[in-house]
Design an enzyme around this catalytic site. Sequence first.
Site, PDB file in Angstrom:
ATOM      1  N   ARG A   1       0.842  -1.205   0.000  1.00  0.00           N
ATOM      2  CA  ARG A   1       0.000   0.000   0.000  1.00  0.00           C
ATOM      3  C   ARG A   1       0.873   1.250   0.000  1.00  0.00           C
ATOM      4  O   ARG A   1       0.515   2.281  -0.571  1.00  0.00           O
ATOM      5  CB  ARG A   1      -0.894  -0.002   1.247  1.00  0.00           C
ATOM      6  CG  ARG A   1      -1.926  -1.134   1.262  1.00  0.00           C
ATOM      7  CD  ARG A   1      -2.677  -1.153   2.579  1.00  0.00           C
ATOM      8  NE  ARG A   1      -3.720  -2.169   2.632  1.00  0.00           N
ATOM      9  CZ  ARG A   1      -3.538  -3.396   3.104  1.00  0.00           C
ATOM     10  NH1 ARG A   1      -2.357  -3.783   3.553  1.00  0.00           N
ATOM     11  NH2 ARG A   1      -4.542  -4.256   3.147  1.00  0.00           N
TER      12      ARG A   1
ATOM     13  N   ASP B   1     -10.177  -4.638   8.363  1.00  0.00           N
ATOM     14  CA  ASP B   1      -9.240  -5.648   8.864  1.00  0.00           C
ATOM     15  C   ASP B   1      -9.895  -6.510   9.949  1.00  0.00           C
ATOM     16  O   ASP B   1      -9.655  -7.716  10.028  1.00  0.00           O
ATOM     17  CB  ASP B   1      -7.966  -4.965   9.407  1.00  0.00           C
ATOM     18  CG  ASP B   1      -7.288  -4.111   8.342  1.00  0.00           C
ATOM     19  OD1 ASP B   1      -7.432  -4.439   7.151  1.00  0.00           O
ATOM     20  OD2 ASP B   1      -6.640  -3.105   8.706  1.00  0.00           O
TER      21      ASP B   1
ATOM     22  N   ARG C   1     -12.099  -9.018   8.318  1.00  0.00           N
ATOM     23  CA  ARG C   1     -11.285 -10.114   7.765  1.00  0.00           C
ATOM     24  C   ARG C   1     -10.793 -11.035   8.892  1.00  0.00           C
ATOM     25  O   ARG C   1     -10.698 -12.253   8.714  1.00  0.00           O
ATOM     26  CB  ARG C   1     -10.102  -9.523   6.984  1.00  0.00           C
ATOM     27  CG  ARG C   1     -10.567  -8.892   5.679  1.00  0.00           C
ATOM     28  CD  ARG C   1      -9.446  -8.254   4.896  1.00  0.00           C
ATOM     29  NE  ARG C   1      -9.907  -7.864   3.564  1.00  0.00           N
ATOM     30  CZ  ARG C   1      -9.351  -6.930   2.812  1.00  0.00           C
ATOM     31  NH1 ARG C   1      -8.284  -6.274   3.254  1.00  0.00           N
ATOM     32  NH2 ARG C   1      -9.826  -6.647   1.621  1.00  0.00           N
TER      33      ARG C   1
END
Length: 308
Positions: free
Chosen positions: A88, A148, A151
Amino acid sequence: MKVTVVGAGAVGASCAEYIAIKNFASEVVVLDIKEGFAEGKAMDLMQTASLNGFDTKIVGVTDDYSKTAGSDIAVITSGIPRKPGMTREELIGINAGIVKTVSSNLIKHSPNVILIVVSNPMDTMTYLVHKSTGLPKNRIIGMGGALDSARFKYRLAEALEAPISDVDGMVIGGHSDTGMVPLTRHATRNSVKVSEFLSEERLSQVAEDTKVGGATLTKLLGTSAWYAPGAAVSSLVQAIACDQKKMFPCSVLLDGEYGLKDICIGVPVILGKNGIEKIVDIDLDDAEKAKMQESAVGVRATNGLLEV
Ligand SMILES: NC(=O)c1ccc[n+]([C@@H]2O[C@H](COP(=O)([O-])OP(=O)(O)OC[C@H]3O[C@@H](n4cnc5c(N)ncnc54)[C@H](O)[C@@H]3O)[C@@H](O)[C@H]2O)c1
């Protein structure tokens, strides 16, 4: 309630769709720099309204900020996504210029707007918005931890062979492959610590799979993921729009909390009508504190690449 989404690409369009389906906003303006693109996405989404049962009006515009005037909340997804093998952080060169211009244009037309930053590297882009706009810190929120954490819950449920609704867990720290801090010690299945069901080794695997969650999808898809990012953003928007006072890990400017200053990084916050209502200081053990400090070193290194 008027919401603007800048960037009608994968994440922006998904975010607009989830906001509309949740049916809490009167209007969503989607803005993109690519001629006709946002208009096309908005029209396509509006043609799902009768099928999906929402009344939110979705309007697409090409780079015309006058149409965003009076927005209560604006989401910034404009910029390039990563390709397989990229981090990123490598996106900073292009995305910093875009995020700076976009946030300034948004504020010009909506001086009271609450900004949600999605473009990567997200923690650094959130910091850049602070430095370049001077907006009060409760009105600048970086989205990463909500995704996140979703996930993390997916990976926990997989390991536990449990439905996701049984599982709770949170990821704090920087939104990067190495900087995320999944709080495995605090994660639960119906209030029972997951460590009662899973070995230490399996839990470390869950944490590692969570940290590379974005990279795993980028490899499979050839570009960055969009459904879960869009859904995560829409949850933050809804928490603010409906003054829900819900807790999410978000990237926010810290001033001593978690022993950190002058940095945007993921920590639990309460979201309500004022944006960040409160930063929640949770009890971390020494190992978690060390991971958080290490994560901050990584975020600061990326911040150092900014020309503010
Ligand atoms: N924070 C997170 O959790 C998270 C998750 C997924 C993706 N992302 C990031 O979100 C960003 C968008 O990802 P994507 O997959 O939607 O990319 P995308 O390429 O599908 O869409 C980006 C859109 O931004 C537009 N754009 C570029 N410059 C612009 C400008 N100056 N003004 C208005 N629009 C502009 C492009 O035309 C494009 O349509 C990327 O930086 C990606 O890394 C962040």
